[in-house]
Design an enzyme around this catalytic site. Structure first.
Site, PDB file in Angstrom:
ATOM      1  N   GLY A   1      -1.000  -7.418   2.206  1.00 49.49           N
ATOM      2  CA  GLY A   1      -1.860  -8.003   1.177  1.00 49.49           C
ATOM      3  C   GLY A   1      -2.207  -9.443   1.487  1.00 49.49           C
TER       4      GLY A   1
ATOM      5  CB  SER B   1     -20.220 -20.449   3.741  1.00 49.87           C
ATOM      6  OG  SER B   1     -20.150 -20.189   5.137  1.00 49.87           O
TER       7      SER B   1
ATOM      8  CG  ASP C   1     -19.491 -23.998   4.057  1.00 51.47           C
ATOM      9  OD1 ASP C   1     -18.242 -23.975   4.055  1.00 51.47           O
ATOM     10  OD2 ASP C   1     -20.170 -24.007   3.013  1.00 51.47           O
TER      11      ASP C   1
ATOM     12  CB  THR D   1       1.203  -9.964   4.448  1.00 52.20           C
ATOM     13  OG1 THR D   1       2.152  -9.296   3.618  1.00 52.20           O
ATOM     14  CG2 THR D   1       1.570  -9.763   5.908  1.00 52.20           C
TER      15      THR D   1
ATOM     16  CD  GLU E   1       2.426 -14.110  -3.327  1.00 58.49           C
ATOM     17  OE1 GLU E   1       3.393 -14.394  -4.063  1.00 58.49           O
ATOM     18  OE2 GLU E   1       1.974 -12.946  -3.198  1.00 58.49           O
TER      19      GLU E   1
ATOM     20  CB  THR F   1      -3.073  -5.413  -5.487  1.00 55.02           C
ATOM     21  OG1 THR F   1      -1.717  -4.971  -5.397  1.00 55.02           O
ATOM     22  CG2 THR F   1      -3.678  -4.924  -6.789  1.00 55.02           C
TER      23      THR F   1
ATOM     24  N   GLY G   1       0.789  -1.225   0.000  1.00 47.88           N
ATOM     25  CA  GLY G   1       0.000   0.000   0.000  1.00 47.88           C
ATOM     26  C   GLY G   1       0.811   1.260   0.000  1.00 47.88           C
TER      27      GLY G   1
END
Length: 308
Positions: free
Chosen positions: A66, A213, A216, A69, A276, A93, A13
């Site tokens: 992000g 969900s 669940d 992390t 990733e 992002t 950021g």
């Protein structure tokens, strides 16, 4: 006094979180948390820091960064029997998980949610016996775009970087021969991609797996069978509107265990974990139901994610 450990990516950021750190610390201290920080320095550092925080008995861990992390923090926490509560400050992002649990991008608002103290349990994905994911696992050429986009490009262009990379990759998209076992069913053949999701947010879009969900105990799994590039683009357009689920090229199922293998020795299936690169098939995904307590804006959570 309870203790909080902030694990943050200083480059996420545009380094915004680092600049707001004094206000964050003041707000948490005022709320009764003795707070300390760890700035990540390299790949895998957040995972080690989270494991260390668990071992030191912190009451909460806050992941600021992000999806990558957050994935590492969850991976560091998940092996332990007793786990702290998890706070999320989305600084990346896409921020798929934060989007799914309705945590806003503004730092002060995300911290306010942690201070308020409302939590819900969420599922975590286990890969084989030693890796984890909190949002999505996927495979197929097009799913590689999230970790092929350079970090600087994401910083400069944000979500647009993914769109541009996706357009660039379209001519090279091809099907992969794979076998996917999901609970008592099997798909064996050529597929453009598969997704194994824990939330309804995939790449910033909330209609690709609309009924997923977060707690669940089931993955929402989608397989896109081999098709032409024209059909791929058509189905992708339908998916953005949530109109792809009944297409004959799409398999859409719920499952608690998913096993993916390549049926051709020289053909690798690269696995994408929370955006990733996460190794190659064969892999087995197991849903760890309601594994971690996460701070959420409880009034904004979808009905299908609520736990009585």
């Amino acid at each position: 006094m309870k203790r909080a450990r902030i694990i943050y990516n200083p480059t996420s950021g545009r380094e915004l979180f680092r600049r707001h750190l004094p206000e964050v610390l003041e707000k948490l201290e005022t709320a009764g948390y003795e707070t300390s920080c760890h700035a990540t320095t390299c790949e895998g550092d957040a995972k080690k820091a989270a494991a260390h925080a668990v071992e030191r008995g912190f009451d909460i861990i806050i992941a600021a960064g992000g999806d990558g992390t957050l994935n590492e923090v969850v991976a560091g926490m998940s092996p332990y029997e007793k786990r702290p509560k998890l706070g999320v400050v989305p600084m990346g992002t896409t921020n798929d998980f934060a989007r799914a649990i309705r945590v806003p991008r503004k730092i002060d608002e995300a911290i306010d949610i942690i201070v308020k103290g409302d939590t819900i349990p969420v599922d975590v994905g286990l890969i084989d016996d030693d890796r984890y994911f909190i949002n999505i696992a996927a495979g197929g050429r097009i799913t590689e775009l999230t970790y092929e986009v350079p970090s600087k490009m994401k910083t400069l262009l944000g979500q647009l970087a993914y769109y541009l990379k996706g357009i660039e990759m379209i001519p090279s998209i091809k099907a992969t021969t794979m076998r996917i076992e999901y609970d008592d069913e099997v798909f064996e053949g050529e597929a453009m991609m598969f997704l194994c999701g824990l939330t309804n947010s995939v790449g910033g879009f909330e209609k690709i797996a609309p009924d997923a969900s977060i707690n669940d105990g089931l993955f929402t799994m989608m397989i896109l069978k081999k098709c032409t590039i024209a059909d791929f683009v058509r189905i992708a357009s339908l998916a953005l509107r949530g109109e792809h689920l009944n297409d004959p090229n799409v398999i859409y199922q719920k499952a608690s265990v998913v096993k993916v293998t390549s049926t051709i020795d020289e053909e690798n299936i690269h696995i994408n974990l929370d955006g990733e690169y996460g190794g190659d098939a064969p892999v087995t995904f197991t849903n760890l139901k309601r594994h971690i307590e996460v701070f959420v804006p409880i009034d904004d959570i979808r009905d299908l994610d609520r736990v009585e």
